[in-house]
Each structure stands twice: as structure tokens, then as C-alpha cells.
Design an enzyme around this catalytic site. Sequence first.
Site, PDB file in Angstrom:
ATOM      1  N   TYR A  45     -39.159  70.877 -33.773  1.00 19.99           N
ATOM      2  CA  TYR A  45     -38.020  70.792 -34.703  1.00 19.99           C
ATOM      3  C   TYR A  45     -36.970  71.856 -34.421  1.00 19.99           C
ATOM      4  O   TYR A  45     -35.766  71.626 -34.607  1.00 19.99           O
ATOM      5  CB  TYR A  45     -38.522  70.816 -36.159  1.00 19.99           C
ATOM      6  CG  TYR A  45     -39.197  69.512 -36.511  1.00 19.99           C
ATOM      7  CD1 TYR A  45     -40.586  69.375 -36.474  1.00 19.99           C
ATOM      8  CD2 TYR A  45     -38.441  68.371 -36.787  1.00 19.99           C
ATOM      9  CE1 TYR A  45     -41.194  68.157 -36.727  1.00 19.99           C
ATOM     10  CE2 TYR A  45     -39.039  67.145 -37.042  1.00 19.99           C
ATOM     11  CZ  TYR A  45     -40.411  67.035 -37.006  1.00 19.99           C
ATOM     12  OH  TYR A  45     -41.011  65.829 -37.234  1.00 19.99           O
ATOM     13  N   ARG A  61     -34.668  70.334 -31.878  1.00 20.44           N
ATOM     14  CA  ARG A  61     -33.776  69.295 -32.435  1.00 20.44           C
ATOM     15  C   ARG A  61     -32.741  69.917 -33.368  1.00 20.44           C
ATOM     16  O   ARG A  61     -31.605  69.475 -33.451  1.00 20.44           O
ATOM     17  CB  ARG A  61     -34.609  68.224 -33.135  1.00 20.44           C
ATOM     18  CG  ARG A  61     -35.394  67.375 -32.133  1.00 20.44           C
ATOM     19  CD  ARG A  61     -36.381  66.473 -32.811  1.00 20.44           C
ATOM     20  NE  ARG A  61     -35.722  65.484 -33.666  1.00 20.44           N
ATOM     21  CZ  ARG A  61     -36.348  64.790 -34.606  1.00 20.44           C
ATOM     22  NH1 ARG A  61     -37.648  64.993 -34.809  1.00 20.44           N
ATOM     23  NH2 ARG A  61     -35.715  63.912 -35.344  1.00 20.44           N
ATOM     24  N   ASN A 100     -32.549  59.140 -40.993  1.00 17.91           N
ATOM     25  CA  ASN A 100     -32.228  60.199 -40.040  1.00 17.91           C
ATOM     26  C   ASN A 100     -32.301  61.567 -40.704  1.00 17.91           C
ATOM     27  O   ASN A 100     -32.008  61.706 -41.887  1.00 17.91           O
ATOM     28  CB  ASN A 100     -30.826  59.981 -39.451  1.00 17.91           C
ATOM     29  CG  ASN A 100     -30.726  58.651 -38.725  1.00 17.91           C
ATOM     30  OD1 ASN A 100     -31.733  58.050 -38.359  1.00 17.91           O
ATOM     31  ND2 ASN A 100     -29.503  58.162 -38.554  1.00 17.91           N
ATOM     32  N   HIS A 155     -36.224  60.724 -45.262  1.00 17.52           N
ATOM     33  CA  HIS A 155     -37.218  61.374 -44.396  1.00 17.52           C
ATOM     34  C   HIS A 155     -36.954  62.866 -44.257  1.00 17.52           C
ATOM     35  O   HIS A 155     -37.470  63.506 -43.347  1.00 17.52           O
ATOM     36  CB  HIS A 155     -37.237  60.718 -43.008  1.00 17.52           C
ATOM     37  CG  HIS A 155     -37.790  59.327 -43.028  1.00 17.52           C
ATOM     38  ND1 HIS A 155     -37.622  58.442 -41.996  1.00 17.52           N
ATOM     39  CD2 HIS A 155     -38.496  58.650 -43.969  1.00 17.52           C
ATOM     40  CE1 HIS A 155     -38.207  57.289 -42.287  1.00 17.52           C
ATOM     41  NE2 HIS A 155     -38.738  57.385 -43.483  1.00 17.52           N
ATOM     42  N   LEU A 209     -28.129  47.305 -32.279  1.00 18.97           N
ATOM     43  CA  LEU A 209     -27.769  47.040 -30.879  1.00 18.97           C
ATOM     44  C   LEU A 209     -28.379  45.738 -30.399  1.00 18.97           C
ATOM     45  O   LEU A 209     -27.763  44.978 -29.650  1.00 18.97           O
ATOM     46  CB  LEU A 209     -28.244  48.214 -30.003  1.00 18.97           C
ATOM     47  CG  LEU A 209     -27.784  48.188 -28.538  1.00 18.97           C
ATOM     48  CD1 LEU A 209     -26.269  48.323 -28.466  1.00 18.97           C
ATOM     49  CD2 LEU A 209     -28.443  49.314 -27.743  1.00 18.97           C
TER      50      LEU A 209
HETATM   51  C1  BV8 Z   1     -45.770  56.614 -46.241  1.00 19.96           C
HETATM   52  C2  BV8 Z   1     -39.847  62.303 -39.338  1.00 19.96           C
HETATM   53  C3  BV8 Z   1     -46.988  56.292 -48.234  1.00 19.96           C
HETATM   54  C4  BV8 Z   1     -38.602  63.026 -39.110  1.00 19.96           C
HETATM   55  C5  BV8 Z   1     -40.300  60.007 -39.600  1.00 19.96           C
HETATM   56  C6  BV8 Z   1     -51.395  55.161 -41.254  1.00 19.96           C
HETATM   57  C7  BV8 Z   1     -51.449  56.384 -41.903  1.00 19.96           C
HETATM   58  C8  BV8 Z   1     -50.430  56.842 -42.713  1.00 19.96           C
HETATM   59  C9  BV8 Z   1     -49.287  56.072 -42.872  1.00 19.96           C
HETATM   60  C10 BV8 Z   1     -49.239  54.875 -42.187  1.00 19.96           C
HETATM   61  C11 BV8 Z   1     -50.270  54.393 -41.404  1.00 19.96           C
HETATM   62  N1  BV8 Z   1     -49.895  53.186 -40.911  1.00 19.96           N
HETATM   63  C12 BV8 Z   1     -48.659  52.884 -41.341  1.00 19.96           C
HETATM   64  C13 BV8 Z   1     -48.256  53.890 -42.128  1.00 19.96           C
HETATM   65  C14 BV8 Z   1     -47.014  54.004 -42.776  1.00 19.96           C
HETATM   66  C15 BV8 Z   1     -46.153  54.895 -41.888  1.00 19.96           C
HETATM   67  C16 BV8 Z   1     -45.531  54.008 -40.848  1.00 19.96           C
HETATM   68  O1  BV8 Z   1     -44.631  53.258 -41.159  1.00 19.96           O
HETATM   69  N2  BV8 Z   1     -46.009  54.086 -39.588  1.00 19.96           N
HETATM   70  C17 BV8 Z   1     -45.446  53.219 -38.570  1.00 19.96           C
HETATM   71  C18 BV8 Z   1     -45.335  53.970 -37.256  1.00 19.96           C
HETATM   72  C19 BV8 Z   1     -46.341  51.974 -38.471  1.00 19.96           C
HETATM   73  N3  BV8 Z   1     -45.158  55.462 -42.765  1.00 19.96           N
HETATM   74  C20 BV8 Z   1     -45.368  56.663 -43.324  1.00 19.96           C
HETATM   75  O2  BV8 Z   1     -46.304  57.380 -43.085  1.00 19.96           O
HETATM   76  C21 BV8 Z   1     -44.323  57.040 -44.361  1.00 19.96           C
HETATM   77  N4  BV8 Z   1     -44.997  57.449 -45.548  1.00 19.96           N
HETATM   78  O3  BV8 Z   1     -46.007  55.461 -45.897  1.00 19.96           O
HETATM   79  O4  BV8 Z   1     -46.273  57.187 -47.373  1.00 19.96           O
HETATM   80  C22 BV8 Z   1     -46.086  55.861 -49.312  1.00 19.96           C
HETATM   81  C23 BV8 Z   1     -45.025  55.002 -49.064  1.00 19.96           C
HETATM   82  C24 BV8 Z   1     -44.204  54.602 -50.109  1.00 19.96           C
HETATM   83  C25 BV8 Z   1     -44.435  55.066 -51.366  1.00 19.96           C
HETATM   84  C26 BV8 Z   1     -45.498  55.933 -51.597  1.00 19.96           C
HETATM   85  C27 BV8 Z   1     -46.317  56.338 -50.568  1.00 19.96           C
HETATM   86  C28 BV8 Z   1     -43.479  58.198 -43.852  1.00 19.96           C
HETATM   87  C29 BV8 Z   1     -42.561  57.686 -42.762  1.00 19.96           C
HETATM   88  C30 BV8 Z   1     -41.624  58.812 -42.320  1.00 19.96           C
HETATM   89  C31 BV8 Z   1     -42.133  59.404 -41.060  1.00 19.96           C
HETATM   90  N5  BV8 Z   1     -41.159  60.335 -40.509  1.00 19.96           N
HETATM   91  N6  BV8 Z   1     -39.594  60.926 -39.035  1.00 19.96           N
HETATM   92  C32 BV8 Z   1     -38.330  63.138 -37.659  1.00 19.96           C
HETATM   93  O5  BV8 Z   1     -39.111  63.764 -36.943  1.00 19.96           O
HETATM   94  O6  BV8 Z   1     -37.280  62.591 -37.309  1.00 19.96           O
HETATM   95  S1  BV8 Z   1     -40.065  58.385 -39.145  1.00 19.96           S
HETATM   96  C33 BV8 Z   1     -39.075  58.252 -37.775  1.00 19.96           C
HETATM   97  O7  BV8 Z   1     -38.901  56.843 -37.571  1.00 19.96           O
HETATM   98  C34 BV8 Z   1     -37.682  58.782 -37.981  1.00 19.96           C
HETATM   99  O8  BV8 Z   1     -37.410  59.241 -39.290  1.00 19.96           O
HETATM  100  C35 BV8 Z   1     -36.838  57.542 -37.728  1.00 19.96           C
HETATM  101  O9  BV8 Z   1     -35.635  57.573 -38.384  1.00 19.96           O
HETATM  102  C36 BV8 Z   1     -37.737  56.522 -38.258  1.00 19.96           C
HETATM  103  C37 BV8 Z   1     -37.399  55.093 -38.027  1.00 19.96           C
HETATM  104  O10 BV8 Z   1     -37.030  54.937 -36.669  1.00 19.96           O
HETATM  105  P1  BV8 Z   1     -35.572  54.358 -36.388  1.00 19.96           P
HETATM  106  O11 BV8 Z   1     -34.581  55.201 -37.101  1.00 19.96           O
HETATM  107  O12 BV8 Z   1     -35.566  52.906 -36.687  1.00 19.96           O
HETATM  108  O13 BV8 Z   1     -35.409  54.635 -34.837  1.00 19.96           O
HETATM  109  P2  BV8 Z   1     -35.945  53.721 -33.656  1.00 19.96           P
HETATM  110  O14 BV8 Z   1     -35.791  54.500 -32.405  1.00 19.96           O
HETATM  111  O15 BV8 Z   1     -37.268  53.137 -34.004  1.00 19.96           O
HETATM  112  O16 BV8 Z   1     -34.913  52.485 -33.626  1.00 19.96           O
HETATM  113  C38 BV8 Z   1     -33.562  52.737 -33.286  1.00 19.96           C
HETATM  114  C39 BV8 Z   1     -32.835  51.403 -33.362  1.00 19.96           C
HETATM  115  O17 BV8 Z   1     -31.452  51.640 -33.091  1.00 19.96           O
HETATM  116  C40 BV8 Z   1     -33.304  50.391 -32.334  1.00 19.96           C
HETATM  117  O18 BV8 Z   1     -33.521  49.138 -32.978  1.00 19.96           O
HETATM  118  C41 BV8 Z   1     -32.145  50.281 -31.340  1.00 19.96           C
HETATM  119  O19 BV8 Z   1     -31.974  48.965 -30.863  1.00 19.96           O
HETATM  120  C42 BV8 Z   1     -30.968  50.667 -32.210  1.00 19.96           C
HETATM  121  N7  BV8 Z   1     -29.845  51.269 -31.473  1.00 19.96           N
HETATM  122  C43 BV8 Z   1     -29.900  52.083 -30.389  1.00 19.96           C
HETATM  123  N8  BV8 Z   1     -28.646  52.432 -30.026  1.00 19.96           N
HETATM  124  C44 BV8 Z   1     -27.802  51.839 -30.914  1.00 19.96           C
HETATM  125  C45 BV8 Z   1     -28.560  51.099 -31.836  1.00 19.96           C
HETATM  126  N9  BV8 Z   1     -28.008  50.384 -32.823  1.00 19.96           N
HETATM  127  C46 BV8 Z   1     -26.659  50.399 -32.915  1.00 19.96           C
HETATM  128  N10 BV8 Z   1     -25.856  51.086 -32.074  1.00 19.96           N
HETATM  129  C47 BV8 Z   1     -26.393  51.807 -31.067  1.00 19.96           C
HETATM  130  N11 BV8 Z   1     -25.577  52.480 -30.226  1.00 19.96           N
END
Ligand code: BV8
Length: 247
Positions: free
Chosen positions: A56, A59, A94, A120, A213
Site C-alpha cells: 500500500y 500505491r 476504488n 472499499h 471497455l
Molecule cells: C465481503 C481492496 C461480507 C483495496 C478490494 C471467501 C471469503 C471471504 C469473502 C469471499 C469469499 N468468496 C467470495 C467472497 C466475497 C469477496 C469477493 O467478492 N471475492 C471475489 C474475488 C470472488 N468479497 C469480499 O470479501 C468483500 N467483503 O464480502 O464481506 C459482507 C458483504 C456484504 C455485507 C456484509 C458482509 C470485500 C471486497 C473488497 C475487497 N477489497 N480491494 C485495494 O487493495 O484496492 S476489491 C478490489 O477489486 C478493488 O477494490 C477493486 O476495485 C475491486 C473490483 O475490481 P474492479 O474495480 O472491477 O477492477 P478489475 O480490474 O476487476 O476490472 C476493471 C474493469 O475495467 C475491467 O472490466 C476492464 O475491462 C475495465 N477497463 C479497463 N480499462 C478501462 C476499462 N473500462 C473503461 N475504460 C477503460 N479505459
Amino acid sequence: MTAPFPIVILTGAGISRESGLATFRDPDGIWAKVRIEDVATPQAFARDPARVQAFYNARRAQLRDAAIRPNAAHLALAGLAARWPEPVLLVTQNVDDLHDRAAAEAGPPAHPDSALLHMHGELLKARCLRCDAVHAWADDLSATTACPACGEAGGLRPHIVWFGEIPLGMDRIEDALSRCGLFVSIGTSGQVWPAAGFVAQLRGRARSLELNLEPTEGTRLFDEARHGPATQLVPDFVATLLRGAGA
Ligand code: BV8
């Protein structure tokens, strides 16, 4: 002319990509270089705090680079909030401060209930594990950094929601989703929950639009999807919306 309505906007790393910040899941993304389990979970922090702080710190330092600035998409959304007469809740996954900086440039929102919500957490904030105080923090964090509130060293962590932790502002987000007339998802792959589930909560009560995108796994859940760079799609979307409402 259509009557304005409450709007919920969800953004992800894609909206900051053209500002020079990496996304997570693109081929050159952050998770292609480091594992979530090593840097973005409470277990990782307990196991190797220095490694997590270094991830971190790097970043956070990048945000201090003058070349990293809000782009036309951030500025267009800030301009929408400054002119739209109904609530605009901008929910970002973000942790960068580009939406915040764009909002500062655009001026105050037109509606008092409009807000920016970092579900987040924020890279430029630190939270004390001892006293729970949250501080604005632009520098490095380490095990010797003392909390300005309680003076304890070693308890400051990034004010970031890690995997397995509860996102911030969920009540406010759920309430806004139940009242909105339009939900727009911008620059997110829709793979992280609970954000990925927001569109399904609309249950047809509001129009849904995906600006990304490329198509995502969630594209089929949206009423409409437009694909291309955010700096092209978002200003066009905002201009059309404001023109339609005469705002
Ligand atoms: C929760 C930290 C319960 C900050 C992040 C097992 C154990 C525990 C939890 C889980 C589990 N299995 C599943 C879960 C849930 C888990 C989860 O979802 N896991 C996933 C991987 C399956 N979620 C959690 O744990 C969350 N908490 O569930 O708690 C709860 C929930 C609700 C209510 C009560 C209790 C916590 C999730 C937060 C985790 N922290 N980040 C950091 O280090 O940055 S998440 C991380 O992913 C970032 O925050 C990021 O923002 C986020 C999402 O990613 P995206 O932003 O979508 O980025 P990505 O690269 O994926 O996509 C980019 C997109 O942009 C692409 O589609 C691309 O095409 C597009 N793009 C690229 N360039 C452009 C563009 N679009 C337009 N223009 C461009 N130029």
C-alpha cells in the site's frame, strides 16, 4: 424533457486506468503481479504486516505523482453531481482519490443528499487498530508509525476494506439502490461482491447501464451496455443525461 431522478453510480478500477493507475484483473493488472492472499486480507496483514504495508505504501506513493490526475470520466461524473437536481450517490470500489479531486474541481453537488462513497476504503487514510481513529495519511506506514490520536505505535493499518471484511456504507448504498431511477456501472469487471450484486437488487425498478471497455460476466444483467474507454463513454453519457433533463 424528462424529470430528473435519483442516480446511483458504481465505479471500479477501469475509470482510473486512463489516469495511469493499473486495474486489478486486466492482463497487466495488480493481481497479475501479486496474490490477493498475500496483500489484501486481514490474515496477510497479521502474517506479514511489513509486506502489506509496502504494497500500500507503493500505491499511496503513486498517487503523489503529479502525472496521476482525474481524467475526463472522473470530471464528467463530478460535473453531473454539481448540476443534477436529484441525489447522485457515486459509489466507488476504488481507493484512489481521483473522484475526490474531480469533485473538488467541480464544486459542491446540486442536491444535499449527493455524495461520494468509497466502499472499499481510501489509500490516503490510515486507521488505528488500537483506538479506531481514521486519519488522512499521504505518507508511508510502518510498524513504528505512531497513531496521532492515541500515540500508540504499530497499530496503524491502511484504511482499506480487505477481502473478508465488510465494505463501508452498505446501508446507505442499499437505501440509494432502492430509491434510484438509474444505476450506472462504470469500469468494473463485476467480480467482487457485494458490489457485483448491486444491479440484481434493482429488480427492474430502475434502468441499468454498464459502461466498460469490454463486456463483463454481468453485462447480461443490464438493460443497456456500451463498450469503450471511460473517457469517451462517460462524458457522452453525462452530456446526454443533462441535455435530456435540461439541467
Ligand atoms: C465481503 C481492496 C461480507 C483495496 C478490494 C471467501 C471469503 C471471504 C469473502 C469471499 C469469499 N468468496 C467470495 C467472497 C466475497 C469477496 C469477493 O467478492 N471475492 C471475489 C474475488 C470472488 N468479497 C469480499 O470479501 C468483500 N467483503 O464480502 O464481506 C459482507 C458483504 C456484504 C455485507 C456484509 C458482509 C470485500 C471486497 C473488497 C475487497 N477489497 N480491494 C485495494 O487493495 O484496492 S476489491 C478490489 O477489486 C478493488 O477494490 C477493486 O476495485 C475491486 C473490483 O475490481 P474492479 O474495480 O472491477 O477492477 P478489475 O480490474 O476487476 O476490472 C476493471 C474493469 O475495467 C475491467 O472490466 C476492464 O475491462 C475495465 N477497463 C479497463 N480499462 C478501462 C476499462 N473500462 C473503461 N475504460 C477503460 N479505459
